[in-house]
Design an enzyme around this catalytic site. Structure first.
Site, PDB file in Angstrom:
ATOM      1  N   CYS A   1       2.856  -3.396   4.117  1.00  0.00           N
ATOM      2  CA  CYS A   1       2.034  -2.173   4.601  1.00  0.00           C
ATOM      3  C   CYS A   1       2.907  -1.544   5.931  1.00  0.00           C
ATOM      4  O   CYS A   1       3.882  -1.910   6.120  1.00  0.00           O
ATOM      5  CB  CYS A   1       0.688  -2.586   4.863  1.00  0.00           C
ATOM      6  SG  CYS A   1       0.361  -3.703   6.426  1.00  0.00           S
ATOM      7  N   GLY A   2       2.339  -0.429   6.274  1.00  0.00           N
ATOM      8  CA  GLY A   2       2.747   0.013   7.548  1.00  0.00           C
ATOM      9  C   GLY A   2       3.540  -0.866   8.748  1.00  0.00           C
ATOM     10  O   GLY A   2       4.399  -0.819   9.177  1.00  0.00           O
ATOM     11  N   THR A   3       2.664  -1.963   8.937  1.00  0.00           N
ATOM     12  CA  THR A   3       3.144  -2.897  10.097  1.00  0.00           C
ATOM     13  C   THR A   3       2.979  -4.162   9.722  1.00  0.00           C
ATOM     14  O   THR A   3       3.528  -5.047  10.307  1.00  0.00           O
ATOM     15  CB  THR A   3       1.705  -2.654  11.087  1.00  0.00           C
ATOM     16  OG1 THR A   3       0.785  -3.291  10.770  1.00  0.00           O
ATOM     17  CG2 THR A   3       1.497  -1.428  11.979  1.00  0.00           C
ATOM     18  N   GLY A   4       2.384  -4.292   8.489  1.00  0.00           N
ATOM     19  CA  GLY A   4       2.432  -5.956   8.145  1.00  0.00           C
ATOM     20  C   GLY A   4       1.189  -6.592   8.394  1.00  0.00           C
ATOM     21  O   GLY A   4       0.865  -7.728   7.813  1.00  0.00           O
TER      22      GLY A   4
ATOM     23  N   ARG B   1       6.821   0.444   8.767  1.00  0.00           N
ATOM     24  CA  ARG B   1       7.356   1.265   9.921  1.00  0.00           C
ATOM     25  C   ARG B   1       7.807   0.588  11.130  1.00  0.00           C
ATOM     26  O   ARG B   1       7.991   1.143  11.838  1.00  0.00           O
ATOM     27  CB  ARG B   1       5.555   1.937  10.185  1.00  0.00           C
ATOM     28  CG  ARG B   1       5.145   2.765   9.165  1.00  0.00           C
ATOM     29  CD  ARG B   1       3.956   3.231   9.686  1.00  0.00           C
ATOM     30  NE  ARG B   1       3.624   4.057   8.398  1.00  0.00           N
ATOM     31  CZ  ARG B   1       2.048   4.323   8.297  1.00  0.00           C
ATOM     32  NH1 ARG B   1       1.325   3.788   8.813  1.00  0.00           N
ATOM     33  NH2 ARG B   1       1.693   5.122   7.263  1.00  0.00           N
TER      34      ARG B   1
ATOM     35  N   ASP C   1       0.839  -1.280  -0.096  1.00  0.00           N
ATOM     36  CA  ASP C   1      -0.055   0.072  -0.088  1.00  0.00           C
ATOM     37  C   ASP C   1       0.779   1.051   0.092  1.00  0.00           C
ATOM     38  O   ASP C   1       2.231   1.235  -0.131  1.00  0.00           O
ATOM     39  CB  ASP C   1      -0.846   0.164   1.217  1.00  0.00           C
ATOM     40  CG  ASP C   1      -0.307   0.010   2.576  1.00  0.00           C
ATOM     41  OD1 ASP C   1       1.001   0.376   2.507  1.00  0.00           O
ATOM     42  OD2 ASP C   1      -1.033   0.183   3.647  1.00  0.00           O
ATOM     43  N   HIS C   2       0.324   2.666   0.122  1.00  0.00           N
ATOM     44  CA  HIS C   2       1.113   3.606   0.093  1.00  0.00           C
ATOM     45  C   HIS C   2       2.188   3.636   1.169  1.00  0.00           C
ATOM     46  O   HIS C   2       3.209   4.072   1.134  1.00  0.00           O
ATOM     47  CB  HIS C   2       0.172   4.864   0.191  1.00  0.00           C
ATOM     48  CG  HIS C   2      -0.859   4.821   1.594  1.00  0.00           C
ATOM     49  ND1 HIS C   2      -1.903   3.985   1.434  1.00  0.00           N
ATOM     50  CD2 HIS C   2      -0.812   5.279   2.646  1.00  0.00           C
ATOM     51  CE1 HIS C   2      -2.613   3.867   2.591  1.00  0.00           C
ATOM     52  NE2 HIS C   2      -1.796   4.970   3.404  1.00  0.00           N
TER      53      HIS C   2
ATOM     54  N   ARG D   1       0.287 -30.953   9.199  1.00  0.00           N
ATOM     55  CA  ARG D   1      -0.223 -29.863   9.795  1.00  0.00           C
ATOM     56  C   ARG D   1      -0.707 -28.741   8.697  1.00  0.00           C
ATOM     57  O   ARG D   1      -1.829 -28.051   8.955  1.00  0.00           O
ATOM     58  CB  ARG D   1       0.678 -29.110  10.705  1.00  0.00           C
ATOM     59  CG  ARG D   1       0.972 -30.106  11.971  1.00  0.00           C
ATOM     60  CD  ARG D   1       2.346 -29.917  12.573  1.00  0.00           C
ATOM     61  NE  ARG D   1       2.545 -30.911  13.887  1.00  0.00           N
ATOM     62  CZ  ARG D   1       3.704 -30.995  14.212  1.00  0.00           C
ATOM     63  NH1 ARG D   1       4.774 -30.514  13.600  1.00  0.00           N
ATOM     64  NH2 ARG D   1       3.895 -32.255  14.911  1.00  0.00           N
TER      65      ARG D   1
ATOM     66  N   HIS E   1       8.606 -25.090   8.521  1.00  0.00           N
ATOM     67  CA  HIS E   1       7.531 -25.581   9.278  1.00  0.00           C
ATOM     68  C   HIS E   1       6.129 -25.156   8.729  1.00  0.00           C
ATOM     69  O   HIS E   1       5.263 -26.178   8.726  1.00  0.00           O
ATOM     70  CB  HIS E   1       7.583 -25.107  10.617  1.00  0.00           C
ATOM     71  CG  HIS E   1       8.436 -25.790  11.144  1.00  0.00           C
ATOM     72  ND1 HIS E   1       8.822 -25.901  12.652  1.00  0.00           N
ATOM     73  CD2 HIS E   1       9.798 -26.280  10.820  1.00  0.00           C
ATOM     74  CE1 HIS E   1      10.073 -26.524  12.897  1.00  0.00           C
ATOM     75  NE2 HIS E   1      10.605 -26.978  11.840  1.00  0.00           N
ATOM     76  N   ASN E   2       5.749 -24.053   7.842  1.00  0.00           N
ATOM     77  CA  ASN E   2       4.548 -23.645   7.683  1.00  0.00           C
ATOM     78  C   ASN E   2       4.172 -23.671   5.901  1.00  0.00           C
ATOM     79  O   ASN E   2       3.187 -23.415   5.815  1.00  0.00           O
ATOM     80  CB  ASN E   2       4.125 -22.302   8.304  1.00  0.00           C
ATOM     81  CG  ASN E   2       4.551 -22.332   9.955  1.00  0.00           C
ATOM     82  OD1 ASN E   2       5.085 -21.386  10.119  1.00  0.00           O
ATOM     83  ND2 ASN E   2       3.755 -23.221  10.680  1.00  0.00           N
TER      84      ASN E   2
ATOM     85  N   ARG F   1       6.465 -34.300   8.875  1.00  0.00           N
ATOM     86  CA  ARG F   1       5.116 -34.052  10.029  1.00  0.00           C
ATOM     87  C   ARG F   1       4.510 -32.548   9.714  1.00  0.00           C
ATOM     88  O   ARG F   1       3.322 -32.308  10.076  1.00  0.00           O
ATOM     89  CB  ARG F   1       5.840 -34.269  11.309  1.00  0.00           C
ATOM     90  CG  ARG F   1       6.534 -33.019  11.706  1.00  0.00           C
ATOM     91  CD  ARG F   1       7.256 -33.390  13.001  1.00  0.00           C
ATOM     92  NE  ARG F   1       7.915 -32.045  13.658  1.00  0.00           N
ATOM     93  CZ  ARG F   1       9.159 -31.941  13.418  1.00  0.00           C
ATOM     94  NH1 ARG F   1       9.878 -32.602  12.417  1.00  0.00           N
ATOM     95  NH2 ARG F   1       9.636 -30.840  13.707  1.00  0.00           N
ATOM     96  N   HIS F   2       5.433 -31.848   9.180  1.00  0.00           N
ATOM     97  CA  HIS F   2       4.678 -30.368   8.840  1.00  0.00           C
ATOM     98  C   HIS F   2       3.675 -30.410   7.656  1.00  0.00           C
ATOM     99  O   HIS F   2       2.646 -29.634   7.849  1.00  0.00           O
ATOM    100  CB  HIS F   2       5.785 -29.451   8.580  1.00  0.00           C
ATOM    101  CG  HIS F   2       6.929 -29.460   9.495  1.00  0.00           C
ATOM    102  ND1 HIS F   2       6.811 -28.981  10.809  1.00  0.00           N
ATOM    103  CD2 HIS F   2       8.430 -29.912   9.501  1.00  0.00           C
ATOM    104  CE1 HIS F   2       7.991 -29.003  11.584  1.00  0.00           C
ATOM    105  NE2 HIS F   2       8.702 -29.686  10.646  1.00  0.00           N
TER     106      HIS F   2
END
Length: 149
Positions: A67-70, A111, A11-12, A138, A100-101, A134-135
């Site tokens: 973005c600013g914070t994610g 920011r 974003d901006h 999940r 793992h994910n 194993r992952h």
């Protein structure tokens, strides 16, 4: 052989960091598919997240959202079945979310992170592999959560 491709969007608030990350990735041999924003003019992050996630699901290329914070990008991205977006603030999280994910979208907060740390997180994320075994079980459980509700 063609260069690996990364799909990126912001974003901006994330525009300047996206520009720095894009330049870094191009310098290290990646092709970039930039889906916006094109400036610092205010825009809506959910729309950019949607564009990037649809491209990641269609192409199989990894995605990066900024973005600013994610947080907003992460929340929006994870609404898409098949997307596993991870907000990472250090290299360890980037490595482990891939291992793992099997995260396919990296979310960053402009920011929250400096350019050099963000580039390092991106490098680790893109260089890390899913461990499977194993992952994988999940991951399948995550993917079926909506189907079972």
């Amino acid at each position: 052989m063609s260069s690996p491709t990364v799909v990126i969007g912001s974003d901006h608030a994330g525009f300047d960091l996206k520009t720095a990350v894009t330049r870094h990735l191009q310098e290290t041999g990646f092709e970039i598919k930039d889906l916006g924003a094109r400036s610092k003019e205010s825009c809506d992050y959910p729309l950019v997240a949607g564009d990037v996630c649809r491209e990641v699901l269609t192409s199989g290329h990894p995605g990066i959202l900024i973005c600013g914070t994610g947080m907003g990008m992460s929340m929006a991205a994870n609404r898409f079945p098949g997307i596993r977006a991870a907000l990472c603030t250090n290299e360890y999280l980037a490595r482990m979310t891939r291992a793992h994910n099997d995260a396919n979208v990296l979310c960053l907060g402009s920011r929250v992170l400096g350019d050099e740390l963000a580039k390092s997180i991106v490098d680790v994320f893109l260089a890390s592999d899913f461990e499977g075994e194993r992952h994988q079980r999940r991951i399948k459980q995550i993917e079926t959560l909506n189907a079972n509700s």
